[in-house]
Design a protein around this motif. Structure first.
Motif, PDB file in Angstrom:
ATOM      1  N   LEU A 695      -8.380  11.177  -6.213  1.00 36.89           N
ATOM      2  CA  LEU A 695      -6.999  11.015  -6.671  1.00 36.89           C
ATOM      3  C   LEU A 695      -6.048  10.868  -5.486  1.00 36.89           C
ATOM      4  CD1 LEU A 695      -6.937  13.631  -9.590  1.00 36.89           C
ATOM      5  CD2 LEU A 695      -7.116  11.140  -9.746  1.00 36.89           C
ATOM      6  N   ALA A 696      -6.283  11.637  -4.429  1.00 32.27           N
ATOM      7  CA  ALA A 696      -5.444  11.492  -3.234  1.00 32.27           C
ATOM      8  C   ALA A 696      -5.623  10.113  -2.611  1.00 32.27           C
ATOM      9  CB  ALA A 696      -5.786  12.590  -2.226  1.00 32.27           C
ATOM     10  N   VAL A 697      -6.846   9.597  -2.610  1.00 30.99           N
ATOM     11  CA  VAL A 697      -7.099   8.255  -2.083  1.00 30.99           C
ATOM     12  C   VAL A 697      -6.362   7.200  -2.913  1.00 30.99           C
ATOM     13  CG1 VAL A 697      -8.879   6.514  -1.741  1.00 30.99           C
ATOM     14  CG2 VAL A 697      -9.280   8.862  -1.010  1.00 30.99           C
ATOM     15  N   LYS A 698      -6.393   7.352  -4.247  1.00 30.36           N
ATOM     16  CA  LYS A 698      -5.731   6.368  -5.099  1.00 30.36           C
ATOM     17  C   LYS A 698      -4.214   6.416  -4.935  1.00 30.36           C
ATOM     18  CE  LYS A 698      -7.621   4.013  -7.452  1.00 30.36           C
ATOM     19  NZ  LYS A 698      -8.239   2.682  -7.204  1.00 30.36           N
ATOM     20  N   ILE A 699      -3.675   7.607  -4.734  1.00 33.19           N
ATOM     21  CA  ILE A 699      -2.227   7.704  -4.487  1.00 33.19           C
ATOM     22  C   ILE A 699      -1.868   7.008  -3.180  1.00 33.19           C
ATOM     23  CG2 ILE A 699      -0.343   9.309  -4.018  1.00 33.19           C
ATOM     24  CD1 ILE A 699      -1.693  11.310  -5.886  1.00 33.19           C
ATOM     25  N   GLY A 700      -2.678   7.248  -2.144  1.00 36.46           N
ATOM     26  CA  GLY A 700      -2.425   6.573  -0.875  1.00 36.46           C
ATOM     27  C   GLY A 700      -2.574   5.074  -0.973  1.00 36.46           C
ATOM     28  N   PHE A 701      -3.516   4.608  -1.789  1.00 31.53           N
ATOM     29  CA  PHE A 701      -3.741   3.167  -1.906  1.00 31.53           C
ATOM     30  C   PHE A 701      -2.537   2.466  -2.532  1.00 31.53           C
ATOM     31  CE2 PHE A 701      -5.334  -0.486  -4.341  1.00 31.53           C
ATOM     32  CZ  PHE A 701      -5.926  -1.221  -3.324  1.00 31.53           C
ATOM     33  N   VAL A 702      -2.002   3.025  -3.642  1.00 31.19           N
ATOM     34  CA  VAL A 702      -0.851   2.375  -4.276  1.00 31.19           C
ATOM     35  C   VAL A 702       0.394   2.518  -3.411  1.00 31.19           C
ATOM     36  CG1 VAL A 702      -1.759   2.580  -6.615  1.00 31.19           C
ATOM     37  CG2 VAL A 702      -0.378   4.430  -5.663  1.00 31.19           C
ATOM     38  N   GLN A 715      -1.816  10.767   2.800  1.00 24.38           N
ATOM     39  CA  GLN A 715      -2.638  11.016   1.623  1.00 24.38           C
ATOM     40  C   GLN A 715      -4.127  10.908   1.954  1.00 24.38           C
ATOM     41  OE1 GLN A 715      -1.844  11.999  -1.480  1.00 24.38           O
ATOM     42  NE2 GLN A 715       0.329  12.154  -0.920  1.00 24.38           N
ATOM     43  N   TYR A 716      -4.481   9.940   2.823  1.00 20.46           N
ATOM     44  CA  TYR A 716      -5.889   9.810   3.205  1.00 20.46           C
ATOM     45  C   TYR A 716      -6.344  11.018   4.015  1.00 20.46           C
ATOM     46  CZ  TYR A 716      -5.170   4.939   1.802  1.00 20.46           C
ATOM     47  OH  TYR A 716      -4.879   3.786   1.105  1.00 20.46           O
ATOM     48  N   ALA A 729     -12.517   8.123   1.474  1.00 24.08           N
ATOM     49  CA  ALA A 729     -11.301   8.612   2.125  1.00 24.08           C
ATOM     50  C   ALA A 729     -11.290   8.247   3.606  1.00 24.08           C
ATOM     51  CB  ALA A 729     -11.198  10.123   1.942  1.00 24.08           C
ATOM     52  N   ARG A 730     -12.413   8.374   4.284  1.00 18.08           N
ATOM     53  CA  ARG A 730     -12.471   8.008   5.694  1.00 18.08           C
ATOM     54  C   ARG A 730     -12.302   6.495   5.880  1.00 18.08           C
ATOM     55  NH1 ARG A 730     -14.145  12.034   9.099  1.00 18.08           N
ATOM     56  NH2 ARG A 730     -15.062  13.883   8.125  1.00 18.08           N
ATOM     57  N   PHE A 731     -12.855   5.709   4.967  1.00 20.30           N
ATOM     58  CA  PHE A 731     -12.714   4.263   5.067  1.00 20.30           C
ATOM     59  C   PHE A 731     -11.252   3.850   4.930  1.00 20.30           C
ATOM     60  CE2 PHE A 731     -12.782  -0.019   3.272  1.00 20.30           C
ATOM     61  CZ  PHE A 731     -13.611  -0.675   4.170  1.00 20.30           C
ATOM     62  N   ARG A 732     -10.558   4.397   3.932  1.00 19.99           N
ATOM     63  CA  ARG A 732      -9.143   4.066   3.758  1.00 19.99           C
ATOM     64  C   ARG A 732      -8.299   4.572   4.921  1.00 19.99           C
ATOM     65  NH1 ARG A 732      -8.869  -0.043   0.274  1.00 19.99           N
ATOM     66  NH2 ARG A 732      -9.609   0.475  -1.816  1.00 19.99           N
ATOM     67  N   LYS A 733      -8.666   5.699   5.442  1.00 18.90           N
ATOM     68  CA  LYS A 733      -7.942   6.241   6.600  1.00 18.90           C
ATOM     69  C   LYS A 733      -8.094   5.317   7.817  1.00 18.90           C
ATOM     70  CE  LYS A 733      -7.886  10.341   9.561  1.00 18.90           C
ATOM     71  NZ  LYS A 733      -8.592  11.608   9.883  1.00 18.90           N
ATOM     72  N   LEU A 747     -11.598   4.200  15.051  1.00 14.94           N
ATOM     73  CA  LEU A 747     -12.984   4.173  15.491  1.00 14.94           C
ATOM     74  C   LEU A 747     -13.698   5.497  15.213  1.00 14.94           C
ATOM     75  CD1 LEU A 747     -15.105   2.424  16.900  1.00 14.94           C
ATOM     76  CD2 LEU A 747     -14.317   3.364  19.107  1.00 14.94           C
ATOM     77  N   LEU A 748     -12.991   6.624  15.261  1.00 14.00           N
ATOM     78  CA  LEU A 748     -13.619   7.927  15.028  1.00 14.00           C
ATOM     79  C   LEU A 748     -14.195   8.018  13.612  1.00 14.00           C
ATOM     80  CD1 LEU A 748     -10.961  10.249  16.743  1.00 14.00           C
ATOM     81  CD2 LEU A 748     -13.147   9.463  17.674  1.00 14.00           C
ATOM     82  N   ASP A 749     -13.410   7.577  12.639  1.00 13.62           N
ATOM     83  CA  ASP A 749     -13.895   7.625  11.257  1.00 13.62           C
ATOM     84  C   ASP A 749     -14.967   6.585  11.003  1.00 13.62           C
ATOM     85  OD1 ASP A 749     -12.221   9.739  10.232  1.00 13.62           O
ATOM     86  OD2 ASP A 749     -10.540   8.334  10.373  1.00 13.62           O
ATOM     87  N   LEU A 750     -14.858   5.405  11.637  1.00 14.30           N
ATOM     88  CA  LEU A 750     -15.829   4.350  11.383  1.00 14.30           C
ATOM     89  C   LEU A 750     -17.195   4.689  11.987  1.00 14.30           C
ATOM     90  CD1 LEU A 750     -13.572   1.213  11.926  1.00 14.30           C
ATOM     91  CD2 LEU A 750     -14.531   2.048   9.781  1.00 14.30           C
ATOM     92  N   ILE A 751     -17.216   5.367  13.123  1.00 10.91           N
ATOM     93  CA  ILE A 751     -18.496   5.800  13.681  1.00 10.91           C
ATOM     94  C   ILE A 751     -19.177   6.792  12.741  1.00 10.91           C
ATOM     95  CG2 ILE A 751     -19.538   7.112  15.563  1.00 10.91           C
ATOM     96  CD1 ILE A 751     -17.543   5.833  17.458  1.00 10.91           C
ATOM     97  N   HIS A 752     -18.388   7.677  12.148  1.00  8.26           N
ATOM     98  CA  HIS A 752     -18.952   8.618  11.170  1.00  8.26           C
ATOM     99  C   HIS A 752     -19.504   7.865   9.966  1.00  8.26           C
ATOM    100  CE1 HIS A 752     -18.792  11.406   7.721  1.00  8.26           C
ATOM    101  NE2 HIS A 752     -19.128  12.343   8.622  1.00  8.26           N
TER     102      HIS A 752
END
Length: 833
Positions: A695-702, A715-716, A729-733, A747-752
């Motif tokens: 839900l937090a991801v969807k709020i951040g997306f809109v 939100q992410y 959540a990490r992808f959207r962040k 890059l930190l989130d994408l490596i994860h």
């Protein structure tokens, strides 16, 4: 006078009521309904008869018949039991306001009732008490939309009776913040009931130290334990007030003196269990059993004739025999309560004569000799002693050491007497046999021998004192310990349930793990654990828990739709189809079975068949909110947004706290491009479930769609803190960081994500863009190549990005937001469920 009353005997209604309750208790509702019709025909205005007929209709789910039969009438007074079943029918028929008004009209009749600890195998209270009425009233208010009054009613129900589990769960469904530690504890009302039970049935603490005394024979008519003394028994005691045909009811129901009521009424006796003994417990009967063939048979007991004054023999050498002291019952009648003794024995054992009434003709201190010519005891005394003789003698009262100085000698004397034969009594002359008034001349009594001859023990002699029937539980501490343990268990279950209702799933799992293993292996607890794992997106763990339920309790249906959703998320098509077949074979009329079948069709992308299955589930249960939600998801898959919106609104109507319905509405508005309205619905869902990272991801997306990238990034971050395992959540962040030109943070989130979702093309594509912004050409080309290999359809698009290497990075809005956008780590399927 009711019509036709002269055409049937007066006891017909009693027999019919007993038969009706017999069939209701044994599950033969049609038989009970037929007999209730006969009872109702005797007097159509009798509210008790109306209630029984309505109750039978209610058990048969004929709610309209109950409504028409018990609806309030102007010419008849309101009857509590009728109004209660009327309110139940109103709840089923959707006439919530009428049901609530009916209960409020009779509030004065149920407000002070508390039937906790008054139900047993032999006792019933079909008239509801305050806790039951408050719970039903709360359900009516809740269905009517008045959450505030519903909250108050459920709270009052738990104050009266903390075991009203339904009231507690309803409070959780309303979203109230409950404290199980303040609810599941011994209340003052419970203590009052316990103290009342102690004074009636349990041995008070002041008598606990005396229960091992041999002299405390429970059948001795002592003032404190006299079963026939109404002064020491509570007024609500059934044995005193019913005035039935049994011996004790007759003895206690007859007026014994001025100022005493002949027969008292007992209002709490609401369901008769026999024609003569209504709601009589075994502990209320001081001896015998209601199943004993001799019990209650008093028709042939002769009344003792009037005694004539007996003349004592005159002589210097012949002294009158010394008699045993009177029992305390006789002394109690004479006003003395200071001394308690054993019950007087028949002539063959205690050495003094008795009249037909069973009492001694003289009062003395000792009984050194036995008179062979004494009168036999009367029949009621023989019945009493015969019941005593067949009781087991190995009890505490019989084996306890005596406190009297001559207790040992008495026991030795009984052993000697038991060695004789019964035939010796026939050779003794019957000179001294006296029946009141049958001798006109003085009779000399032979001198007693110095040593009593061995004589047989009469069958009417009490061999040992039987255990007291009036004190089944001598220590109230055991009751308190049992209640504390039970309330402690309910406190843990309630804590876990309340945490799960607030979607604090980690805390709920920890609480459920603290429950004892036998309780934890029950299907209800396992279902709660499975739902907690599902809400945390731990679908393999949820599958393991629900599969244990299917193995140990294959007939359990509750929450099977959650199990099917977990299988749907993991893409286990075969297991989901097998579960649907099993549930359909088990119960085709259960909404869970049709819901699982719909998920199976959805897995096969047969959306129309899935919609039909979900629609059938909601037809079987109009309050099955999850069925409406899943139906809406299938309409979105068919791009039928109007129908999807209607389905989600039905889900919210069925359950206002069903956050999936609010999420579905936000998803519809998101598809329609109305991001501001979508944000409102997403936030409404997040207010209900603040721990859901999706839900937090969807709020951040809109919000990102509305150009609020910095707010969306927050939100992410919140979503990642809620669930560090959330790949979406990490992808959207990471996307938000790239849009704000922060490639190092992205890059930190994408490596994860590269390590946890290495087979997702979106991750490698975004890594290529990040390395491109950082100027690391070799790493960028490698990840672009991996993305093309994982998703050959995106080759043209990825090639265009690689060719435009020297161009500036454009806004990333729209990139990665296609069909595979949410596919990181399997989260694309999670958004719809």
């Amino acid at each position: 006078m009711p019509s036709g009353s002269a055409m049937h005997p007066s006891g017909v209604s009693i027999q019919l009521r007993q038969l009706i309750y017999y069939h209701l208790d044994n599950g033969f509702y049609q038989n009970a309904f037929f007999l209730a019709g006969r009872l109702y025909a005797l007097d159509t205005r009798n509210p008790d008869y109306v209630h029984l007929l309505a109750l039978c209709n209610l058990r048969l789910c004929r709610y309209k018949a109950v409504f028409d039969l018990t609806k309030p009438k102007l010419h008849q007074p309101n009857h509590l039991a009728c109004m209660y079943v009327f309110a139940q029918a109103c709840l089923a028929l959707g006439r919530y306001d009428q049901g609530a008004q009916a209960l409020l009209k009779v509030r004065s009749q149920w407000a002070g009732r508390n039937h906790w600890n008054k139900h047993s195998e032999t006792s019933r209270r079909h008239i509801p008490d305050a806790a039951a009425c408050y719970t039903l009233l709360g359900k009516l208010y809740n269905a009517h939309g008045n959450a505030k009054k519903a909250n108050e009613c459920f709270t009052e129900a738990l104050k009266v009776n903390p075991f009203m589990w339904d009231a507690f769960t309803e409070l959780c469904h309303l979203g109230s913040f409950v404290r199980p530690g303040n609810i599941f504890k011994i209340t003052p009302e419970m203590l009052a009931v316990l103290s009342h039970s102690t004074s009636n049935g349990m041995l008070p603490p002041q008598f606990a130290s005396q229960e091992n005394s041999e002299t405390k024979n429970p059948f001795v008519s002592t003032p404190e334990v006299d079963p026939f003394s109404s002064s020491t028994r509570n007024g609500a005691d059934v044995g005193l007030n019913l005035g039935g045909s049994n011996l004790f009811s007759r003895l206690n129901g007859i007026a014994a003196g001025p100022g005493r009521t002949t027969v008292a009424t007992y209002k709490e006796v609401e369901t008769p269990t026999s024609s003569s003994n209504q709601n009589i417990h075994d502990e209320d009967l001081p001896l015998g059993s209601i199943n004993d063939p001799n019990y209650g048979n008093t028709s042939d007991i002769p009344q003792a004739p009037l005694r004539k004054t007996r003349l004592q023999p005159m002589g210097t050498n012949d002294e009158p025999p010394k008699m045993r002291s009177m029992t305390s019952r006789v002394k109690a009648r004479m006003g003395s309560e200071a001394e308690t003794t054993e019950i007087a024995r028949p002539i063959g054992q205690n050495g003094h004569k008795r009249t037909v009434s069973g009492h001694s003709t003289h009062q003395g201190q000792t009984a050194p000799s036995a008179d062979p010519a004494a009168a036999p005891p009367r029949r009621s005394v023989r019945l009493l002693n015969s019941l005593n003789s067949i009781r087991p003698s190995s009890n505490r009262l019989a084996t306890a050491p005596s406190k009297e100085p001559d207790g040992k000698e008495k026991r030795e004397l009984r052993k000697v007497r038991a060695t004789g034969t019964r035939g010796k009594t026939g050779s003794i002359p019957q000179v001294g046999r006296v029946i009141s008034g049958n001798r006109k001349t003085p009779v000399e009594i032979p001198e007693a021998p110095s040593k009593p001859d061995p004589r047989p023990v009469s069958i009417t002699a009490p061999v040992a004192a039987p255990p007291p029937r009036m004190a089944p539980q001598s220590n109230i501490r055991e009751v308190m310990e049992s209640l504390e343990w039970l309330l402690g268990l309910l406190r843990k279950l309630a804590t876990g349930y309340a945490q799960l209702s607030r979607y604090s799933c980690a805390e709920a799992l920890e609480t459920f793990q603290s429950i004892p293993q036998p309780q934890r292996d029950t299907p209800w607890v396992l279902s709660q654990v499975g739902k907690a794992y599902y809400e945390r997106s731990q679908y393999p763990d949820a599958e393991n828990v629900f599969s244990r339920i299917r193995e140990k309790f294959p007939s359990h249906l509750d929450d099977m739709e959650v199990y099917s959703n977990a299988l749907w998320q993991m893409g286990k098509e075969t297991e989901l189809a097998h579960l649907a077949h099993e549930l359909m074979d088990q119960d085709r009329l259960s909404p869970q079975a049709w819901c699982v079948t719909g998920n199976a069709f959805s897995m096969q992308r047969e959306h129309d068949q899935a919609i039909k299955s979900f629609t059938r589930a909601t037809q079987l249960d109009p309050y099955f909110a999850y069925g409406f939600t899943l139906q809406g998801h299938e309409h979105i898959a068919n791009e039928e947004y109007d129908k999807a919106m209607m389905a989600y609104r039905c889900a919210i109507t069925a359950d206002k706290r069903h956050y999936n319905g609010w999420y579905g509405l936000g998803q519809v508005y998101d598809k329609l491009g109305k991001y501001d309205i979508a944000e409102q619905h997403y936030r409404a869902a997040a207010n209900i479930n603040p721990t859901n990272a999706i839900l937090a991801v969807k709020i951040g997306f809109v919000m990102d769609r509305q150009g609020k990238t910095e707010a969306a990034l927050q939100q992410y971050r919140n979503a990642v803190s809620l669930d560090p395992r959330s790949n979406l959540a990490r992808f959207r962040k990471a996307q938000a960081h790239l849009k704000l030109h922060r490639p190092e943070d992205a890059l930190l989130d994408l490596i994860h994500l590269r390590d946890t979702a290495s087979d997702d093309a979106n991750v490698h594509f975004l890594l290529g863009r990040t390395y491109k912004m950082l100027g690391e050409r070799s790493h960028a080309v490698r990840h672009f190549t991996v993305a093309i290999n994982l998703d050959p359809k995106a080759q043209q698009y990825i090639g265009e990005v690689m060719e435009a290497w020297d161009e500036d990075e454009e806004d990333l809005e729209g990139e990665g937001d296609g069909e595979g956008d949410g596919g990181v780590g399997g989260w694309s399927s999670d958004e719809g469920r």
